[in-house]
Each structure stands twice: as structure tokens, then as C-alpha cells.
Design a protein around this motif. Sequence first.
Motif, PDB file in Angstrom:
ATOM      1  N   LYS A  31       0.841  -1.205   0.000  1.00 38.85           N
ATOM      2  CA  LYS A  31       0.000   0.000   0.000  1.00 38.85           C
ATOM      3  C   LYS A  31       0.874   1.251   0.000  1.00 38.85           C
ATOM      4  N   ALA A  32       1.924   1.267   0.816  1.00 43.82           N
ATOM      5  CA  ALA A  32       2.842   2.414   0.848  1.00 43.82           C
ATOM      6  C   ALA A  32       3.558   2.573  -0.487  1.00 43.82           C
ATOM      7  N   ALA A  33       3.962   1.460  -1.079  1.00 43.88           N
ATOM      8  CA  ALA A  33       4.645   1.505  -2.374  1.00 43.88           C
ATOM      9  C   ALA A  33       3.701   2.006  -3.463  1.00 43.88           C
ATOM     10  N   SER A  34       2.447   1.568  -3.426  1.00 41.58           N
ATOM     11  CA  SER A  34       1.456   2.023  -4.399  1.00 41.58           C
ATOM     12  C   SER A  34       1.206   3.516  -4.259  1.00 41.58           C
ATOM     13  N   ASN A  35       1.107   3.995  -3.023  1.00 36.06           N
ATOM     14  CA  ASN A  35       0.906   5.425  -2.781  1.00 36.06           C
ATOM     15  C   ASN A  35       2.105   6.237  -3.273  1.00 36.06           C
ATOM     16  N   ALA A  36       3.313   5.723  -3.046  1.00 29.09           N
ATOM     17  CA  ALA A  36       4.523   6.407  -3.510  1.00 29.09           C
ATOM     18  C   ALA A  36       4.548   6.481  -5.040  1.00 29.09           C
ATOM     19  N   LEU A  37       4.218   5.382  -5.691  1.00 32.94           N
ATOM     20  CA  LEU A  37       4.204   5.357  -7.152  1.00 32.94           C
ATOM     21  C   LEU A  37       3.151   6.316  -7.699  1.00 32.94           C
ATOM     22  N   ASP A  38       1.955   6.310  -7.110  1.00 32.34           N
ATOM     23  CA  ASP A  38       0.889   7.213  -7.551  1.00 32.34           C
ATOM     24  C   ASP A  38       1.286   8.674  -7.359  1.00 32.34           C
ATOM     25  N   ALA A  39       1.980   8.973  -6.261  1.00 29.68           N
ATOM     26  CA  ALA A  39       2.427  10.343  -6.004  1.00 29.68           C
ATOM     27  C   ALA A  39       3.458  10.783  -7.038  1.00 29.68           C
ATOM     28  N   ILE A  40       4.390   9.898  -7.380  1.00 26.43           N
ATOM     29  CA  ILE A  40       5.407  10.228  -8.382  1.00 26.43           C
ATOM     30  C   ILE A  40       4.753  10.484  -9.738  1.00 26.43           C
ATOM     31  N   VAL A  41       3.820   9.627 -10.126  1.00 31.50           N
ATOM     32  CA  VAL A  41       3.130   9.790 -11.410  1.00 31.50           C
ATOM     33  C   VAL A  41       2.355  11.106 -11.428  1.00 31.50           C
ATOM     34  N   SER A  42       1.698  11.430 -10.326  1.00 33.88           N
ATOM     35  CA  SER A  42       0.927  12.673 -10.231  1.00 33.88           C
ATOM     36  C   SER A  42       1.825  13.893 -10.368  1.00 33.88           C
ATOM     37  N   ILE A  43       2.963  13.885  -9.705  1.00 32.81           N
ATOM     38  CA  ILE A  43       3.903  15.008  -9.776  1.00 32.81           C
ATOM     39  C   ILE A  43       4.434  15.175 -11.198  1.00 32.81           C
ATOM     40  N   ILE A  44       4.816  14.065 -11.828  1.00 31.54           N
ATOM     41  CA  ILE A  44       5.325  14.123 -13.204  1.00 31.54           C
ATOM     42  C   ILE A  44       4.255  14.657 -14.143  1.00 31.54           C
ATOM     43  N   THR A  45       3.023  14.179 -13.997  1.00 35.17           N
ATOM     44  CA  THR A  45       1.924  14.613 -14.863  1.00 35.17           C
ATOM     45  C   THR A  45       1.674  16.109 -14.728  1.00 35.17           C
ATOM     46  N   LYS A  46       1.620  16.601 -13.490  1.00 38.94           N
ATOM     47  CA  LYS A  46       1.382  18.042 -13.271  1.00 38.94           C
ATOM     48  C   LYS A  46       2.504  18.885 -13.870  1.00 38.94           C
ATOM     49  N   GLU A  47       3.738  18.484 -13.644  1.00 39.77           N
ATOM     50  CA  GLU A  47       4.875  19.270 -14.106  1.00 39.77           C
ATOM     51  C   GLU A  47       4.968  19.290 -15.631  1.00 39.77           C
ATOM     52  N   VAL A  48       4.823  18.139 -16.257  1.00 41.13           N
ATOM     53  CA  VAL A  48       4.971  18.059 -17.716  1.00 41.13           C
ATOM     54  C   VAL A  48       3.783  18.705 -18.422  1.00 41.13           C
ATOM     55  N   SER A  49       2.576  18.520 -17.895  1.00 37.88           N
ATOM     56  CA  SER A  49       1.409  19.133 -18.537  1.00 37.88           C
ATOM     57  C   SER A  49       1.440  20.650 -18.392  1.00 37.88           C
ATOM     58  N   GLY A  50       2.148  21.156 -17.385  1.00 33.22           N
ATOM     59  CA  GLY A  50       2.310  22.593 -17.216  1.00 33.22           C
ATOM     60  C   GLY A  50       3.453  23.171 -18.045  1.00 33.22           C
ATOM     61  N   GLY A  51       4.090  22.366 -18.846  1.00 33.37           N
ATOM     62  CA  GLY A  51       5.158  22.843 -19.717  1.00 33.37           C
ATOM     63  C   GLY A  51       6.552  22.637 -19.159  1.00 33.37           C
ATOM     64  N   GLY A  52       6.668  22.051 -17.982  1.00 30.86           N
ATOM     65  CA  GLY A  52       7.969  21.828 -17.370  1.00 30.86           C
ATOM     66  C   GLY A  52       8.583  20.506 -17.793  1.00 30.86           C
ATOM     67  N   ALA A  53       9.614  20.133 -17.085  1.00 30.83           N
ATOM     68  CA  ALA A  53      10.302  18.872 -17.349  1.00 30.83           C
ATOM     69  C   ALA A  53      10.675  18.237 -16.016  1.00 30.83           C
ATOM     70  N   VAL A  54      10.782  16.920 -16.014  1.00 29.29           N
ATOM     71  CA  VAL A  54      11.161  16.179 -14.812  1.00 29.29           C
ATOM     72  C   VAL A  54      12.332  15.273 -15.165  1.00 29.29           C
ATOM     73  N   THR A  55      13.381  15.337 -14.351  1.00 29.08           N
ATOM     74  CA  THR A  55      14.532  14.458 -14.537  1.00 29.08           C
ATOM     75  C   THR A  55      14.482  13.372 -13.476  1.00 29.08           C
ATOM     76  N   LEU A  56      14.467  12.126 -13.918  1.00 31.53           N
ATOM     77  CA  LEU A  56      14.544  10.979 -13.022  1.00 31.53           C
ATOM     78  C   LEU A  56      15.992  10.508 -13.052  1.00 31.53           C
ATOM     79  N   PRO A  57      16.754  10.772 -11.998  1.00 36.74           N
ATOM     80  CA  PRO A  57      18.177  10.439 -12.010  1.00 36.74           C
ATOM     81  C   PRO A  57      18.423   8.963 -12.349  1.00 36.74           C
ATOM     82  N   GLY A  58      19.294   8.739 -13.303  1.00 39.59           N
ATOM     83  CA  GLY A  58      19.627   7.386 -13.722  1.00 39.59           C
ATOM     84  C   GLY A  58      18.654   6.788 -14.713  1.00 39.59           C
TER      85      GLY A  58
END
Length: 95
Positions: free
Chosen positions: A23-50
Motif C-alpha cells: 500500500k505504501a509503495a502504491s501510494n509512492a508510485l501514484d504520487a510520483i506519477v501525479s507530480i510528473i503529470t502536473k509538471e509536464v502538462s504545465g510545460g515543465g520537465a522532470v529528470t529521473l536520475p539514472g
Amino acid sequence: MTKPMTKTQLVAALADEMDADKKAASNALDAIVSIITKEVSGGGAVTLPGVGKIYCRERPARMVRNPATGEQIHKDADKVVKMTIAKALKDSVNG
């Protein structure tokens, strides 16, 4: 080539790697996807190290061809999500 990892498999692997429950892992994954979606749809970029960089790019209006009929069609300008893969990941796959 093997099948892509499903979300369930990814959550299970993430929970195992984090020493946490699914459940914690699922919440973490959903949070990461949400952050990436908001940033990229707003015209920004997200770098995932590695892993790489996810960004949005605008494509200009252009003429495209319908492959079934050969007819030329005008396509309006749009945006497309792109990802540049990190050199470290490329090297680990090829090395």
C-alpha cells in the motif's frame, strides 16, 4: 523480448526494495506519477536520475498524409510528451 512489467508487479518490486508494504509503495508510485503529470502538462520537465528526462514539446501545424487514401490533411499544432534516456541507463543496457 519479455512482457512489460505491470503496475502490480512494479508495486510489489518497489515494496520489496523499500522494505515497506504494498500500500505504501502504491501510494509512492501514484504520487510520483501525479507530480510528473502536473509538471509536464504545465510545460515543465522532470529528470529521473539514472533513468532520463520527461518533457513536453510543441509540434507545429503541418500537412500529413492519410496512408489509406493518400489524401493530404492539415494537422493543427499540438504537444507531445518525450523522454530522453539517461546515459547511465543506456550504458547499463548495452554494457
